[in-house]
Design an enzyme around this catalytic site. Structure first.
Site, PDB file in Angstrom:
ATOM      1  N   ASP A   1     -35.963 -27.162  55.491  1.00 15.24           N
ATOM      2  CA  ASP A   1     -35.133 -26.097  55.973  1.00 15.24           C
ATOM      3  C   ASP A   1     -33.686 -26.515  56.167  1.00 15.24           C
ATOM      4  OD1 ASP A   1     -34.442 -23.624  57.496  1.00 15.24           O
ATOM      5  OD2 ASP A   1     -36.620 -23.438  57.759  1.00 15.24           O
TER       6      ASP A   1
ATOM      7  N   HIS B   1     -31.813 -26.594  53.207  1.00 18.23           N
ATOM      8  CA  HIS B   1     -31.254 -25.240  52.930  1.00 18.23           C
ATOM      9  C   HIS B   1     -29.674 -25.199  53.331  1.00 18.23           C
ATOM     10  CE1 HIS B   1     -35.499 -23.139  53.337  1.00 18.23           C
ATOM     11  NE2 HIS B   1     -35.559 -24.001  52.635  1.00 18.23           N
TER      12      HIS B   1
END
Length: 825
Positions: free
Chosen positions: A628, A654
């Site tokens: 993430d 991310h």
């Protein structure tokens, strides 16, 4: 000067004779014409310095001696025990620390005014400087220069002036440097007192006590941190003076401290803002301190004082717009009027007769890119590399061996080390202001593992792991269960059912490890890839199942610190977290240094490091691989501010992000010298391959302002730049508004097919306000709307509904990038 009687400082003529003699020499040097830009070599050379011999030179002085005007000297990480002199004639020289972190590159020496001079006599104040910079047009960046003279060991009556930096040339810029001493730390000097000599210190740290910033030059300290040391004076006593100017009466401008912060742990009312040094009849000190935070250590009612019989009232000593407990407006604290304040700014001080203006665009010499005015400054603390506590309160020996990262069923059901470790944490207490360590120690090469359920670290405690130790987290969800919350280890309509593996409560706590010579360091393994006890699925699979079912997984975080001021993560490896790796929530003061996070890009919701409602945060020198956000700065219930993320490397994440929760506001965030690769070390491509990202929506949005990204390198990233006010199509009554956003220096390579940037403000009334400079993207496709953009030397030219782009010119280039492999763990 005698330690206790500051009034005698600089009274004796002999103490200052070296300055006078230097002035004669400089008058001769001043006859040398200023080297115009056209006269510099057609191509500047870069000279490398490394103490280990890996550069062309081993010492800084050798590189200076070998440099031509206009050259660049790049200094590798290390400590350089030497005196450095950059003479008149080495004009246009750039000296830069190679890592971007000034704490990494240290020039240090310990001379004083009384130190013996070659050929006889004493060095004098100016001669004591660790580094003397006399050349015109010099730039010094990302260095520490310190004078380590031990005044306590000096003979009584010995002159204790000990300069760290003597800045003696015109048009000099010092940026992101640390200048450390005690008495006379920073000399801003014009050897020819009537000449035009200007110096600009920006984003610098200056430490000392007595007359720490002094001299007759025109010098500006902008966005500085000034550390006033505690010399032990009682409240209302005397520790020292921030300034001692001896500006020529004919010069309007002397010293300016602006938009800065003075820090001190000294007792209240023990520091003056300054006093007038009057070594010549024509000296009339001029100092303005404005828009600066002043601590209680400053004598607020009477901030100025006399010197050597010269009344401060006869000098030009004023303030304007200061804040903090040390700021006050009294009869003895004269203030500029609002009309006068416009005449006493950084630009007016430095303009001189030629219009010099380093303020609007201070050059970042580490990459050649430029830093616009208003750049975020990040963490207001002076952050240096942490060190483990000196006091070990308890040692817990390892009793297990877990080569396969799992063990027998009984131990997995009831982790055997929880009670042992927690008992040590509960029985150890902080010693005074010093932290104590609870050490996890390997018994031998085989017995180096601990298996534990949730632990709590208290105030003043550091959980310290030996370099070959691994702390494994329990796989039993019962261990993590929070009473009254959804069942840990299951899917539910809400999350929050699990305690973290490690909770931190109280100030001055930490989780640290010893780093071995081979780079190995202690680790914490959450085992998110392994089967949750009593089920047939792993923590990571549970997260994937939740996404597919539109539900929420109840998984434990690895580390969570709540309202824990001055929390430290240092040289620790964090692996395979079932959920977020690190959450720092609601505290003031968080340092993550040398942290290595390794979890596959395919492991959902495994954020790297998330400061939330936090202030004064530094994340540096770390490697982050997860499924993430690599970094996610959030502001749900409390605002987040003063955050620095620098010199880190991200793999398969991310992105380095702000949001999505921004309802309480995010301000003053500096991202600098970071690299991001869209693929993790295992070959997995990120599921949301993003580089720079600010995300929010009307569901949880708020104001995000003063965020700066400098010198960012991207490789194989699908979304290089994302500024998204409609994240996940969230709806609600909140207003996400991104203003004062700067992206300066981005290079993107190997962008995959379909790569696209997003630059979208909420609506016409709340546009994205963005400055782009020196972008070199291999894919320039972008979606844009509701945006006001300033573009300088960029190949990204967004267009769309209610998008305006103003093109400007400016020096600098996009960074040249290398992408290091994820370190071997």
């Amino acid at each position: 000067m005698p330690d206790l009687d500051r009034r005698t400082h600089r009274r004796r003529p002999a103490t200052r004779r070296v300055l006078a003699a230097a002035g004669v020499l400089a008058v001769m040097g001043a006859a040398v014409p200023l080297i115009a830009q056209a006269a510099l070599p057609a191509k500047a050379h870069t000279l490398t310095v490394a103490a280990d011999g890996s550069g062309r030179y081993r010492t800084v002085q050798a590189a200076v001696d070998g440099a031509r005007p206009g050259d660049r000297i790049r200094i590798a990480k290390g400590t350089y025990h030497e005196v450095v002199r950059v003479p008149v004639g080495k004009d246009g020289l750039t000296i830069v620390g190679g890592t971007g972190n000034p704490a990494d590159v240290v020039i240090t020496y310990g001379n004083s005014a009384a130190s013996a001079k070659s050929g006889g006599g004493q060095l004098g104040t100016e001669g004591s400087a660790t580094a003397t910079f006399a050349a015109t047009g010099l730039t010094v960046e990302n260095l520490t220069v310190e004078n380590t003279f031990d005044r306590a060991a000096a003979q009584p009556g010995t002159a204790t002036q000990a300069v760290a930096v003597a800045a003696e040339g015109d048009r000099q810029v010092f940026r992101n440097d640390r200048i450390i001493g005690h008495q006379d730390t920073l000399l801003a000097w014009s050897p020819n007192a009537t000449a035009q000599t200007r110096q600009y210190f920006t984003d610098d740290y200056v430490e000392g006590a007595v007359d720490m910033i002094f001299g007759n030059a025109t010098a500006v300290l902008d966005r500085a941190t000034i550390q006033a040391d505690d010399d032990g004076a009682p409240a209302g006593g005397l520790n020292g003076f921030l300034t001692a100017a001896n500006t020529e009466a004919a010069h309007k401008y002397g010293l300016l401290i602006t938009d800065s912060a003075v820090r001190s742990t000294a007792k209240d009312g023990t520091y003056y803002l300054g006093r007038p040094w009057h070594p010549t009849a024509s000296a009339v000190a001029q100092v303005v301190v404005r828009n600066t935070v002043l601590p209680a250590a400053v004598k607020s009612a009477t901030p100025w004082t006399d010197m050597s019989g010269i009344s401060w009232h006869s000098a030009r000593l004023t303030s304007y717009g200061n804040t903090g407990p040390g700021a006050a407006t009294t009869a003895d604290s004269p203030q500029l009027s609002a009309a006068q304040a416009g005449e006493y700014t950084a630009t007016t001080y430095l303009a001189g007769t030629d219009g010099w203006n380093p303020v609007d665009r201070a050059t970042s010499t580490s990459t050649g890119s430029t830093v616009p005015a208003g750049t975020a400054t990040g963490d207001t603390r002076h952050v240096t590399e942490p060190a483990p506590p000196n006091t070990v309160c308890a040692t817990v020996p390892a009793a297990r061996t877990m080569p396969s990262r799992s063990t027998d069923q009984g131990s997995e059901t009831t982790p055997p080390d929880t009670v042992r470790i927690q008992h040590a944490l509960d029985t150890c207490t902080q010693t005074g202001h010093n932290t104590v360590a609870i050490r996890l120690q390997a018994t031998d090469a085989g017995h180096n593992a601990f298996l534990t359920g949730p632990l709590t670290i208290h105030q003043g405690e550091v959980l310290l792991l030996d370099s070959n130790v691994t702390l494994y987290g329990s796989r039993n969800p019962v261990d993590y269960q929070i009473t009254g919350k959804p069942t840990c280890g299951t899917l539910a309509s809400s999350s929050g059912g699990c305690k973290p593996l490690i909770s931190v409560a109280g100030a001055n706590a930490g989780i640290e490890a010893v780093r071995a010579a081979d780079g190995g360091q202690g680790r914490i393994d959450g085992r998110g890839d392994q089967t949750v006890l009593g089920t047939t699925t792993s923590w990571w699979q549970l997260a994937t199942d939740a996404q597919q079912a539109g539900s929420n997984q109840n998984n434990p975080r690895l580390i969570q610190a709540d309202n824990s001021d001055d929390f430290t993560l240092y040289h620790v490896d964090l692996l395979n977290s079932p959920n977020f790796h690190v959450v720092y929530n609601g505290g003031n003061g968080f340092t993550a240094w040398g942290v290595r996070i390794k979890t596959p890009a395919t492991a959902r919701n495994t954020d790297g490091i998330d400061p939330a409602g936090a202030t004064n945060v530094t994340i540096t020198d770390s490697s982050v691989m997860d499924g993430d956000d690599g970094i996610a700065i959030k502001a749900g219930n409390k605002p987040s501010s003063n955050i620095t993320v620098t010199n880190n490397h991200f793999y398969g994440t991310h992105g380095i992000s702000v949001g999505s929760e921004t309802s309480s506001g995010v301000t003053n965030v500096l991202f600098r010298d970071n690299t991001l690769t869209g693929t993790d070390a295992l070959g997995n491509a990120s599921g949301s391959s993003t580089g720079i990202r600010i995300k929010s929506s009307p569901a949880n949005g708020g104001r995000v302002t003063g965020v700066t990204y400098l010198n960012t390198c991207l490789d194989a990233v699908r979304a290089p730049l994302v500024f998204d006010t409609h994240y996940s199509a969230g709806s609600g009554s909140n207003t996400p508004w991104f203003t004062g956003i700067t992206v300066d220096g981005v290079t993107a390579t190997h962008s995959p097919s379909g790569a696209r940037s997003t630059l979208v403000g909420l609506d016409k009334a709340h546009p994205l306000e963005l400055a782009l400079a020196h972008l070199n993207l291999d894919v320039t496709t972008a979606t844009a709307a509701n945006a006001r953009i300033t573009a300088t030397d960029t190949d990204l030219h967004p267009s769309g509904p209610d998008v305006t782009v103003t093109t400007t010119d400016g020096p600098g280039t996009a960074p040249t990038c290398t992408f290091p492999a994820f370190p071997a763990l």
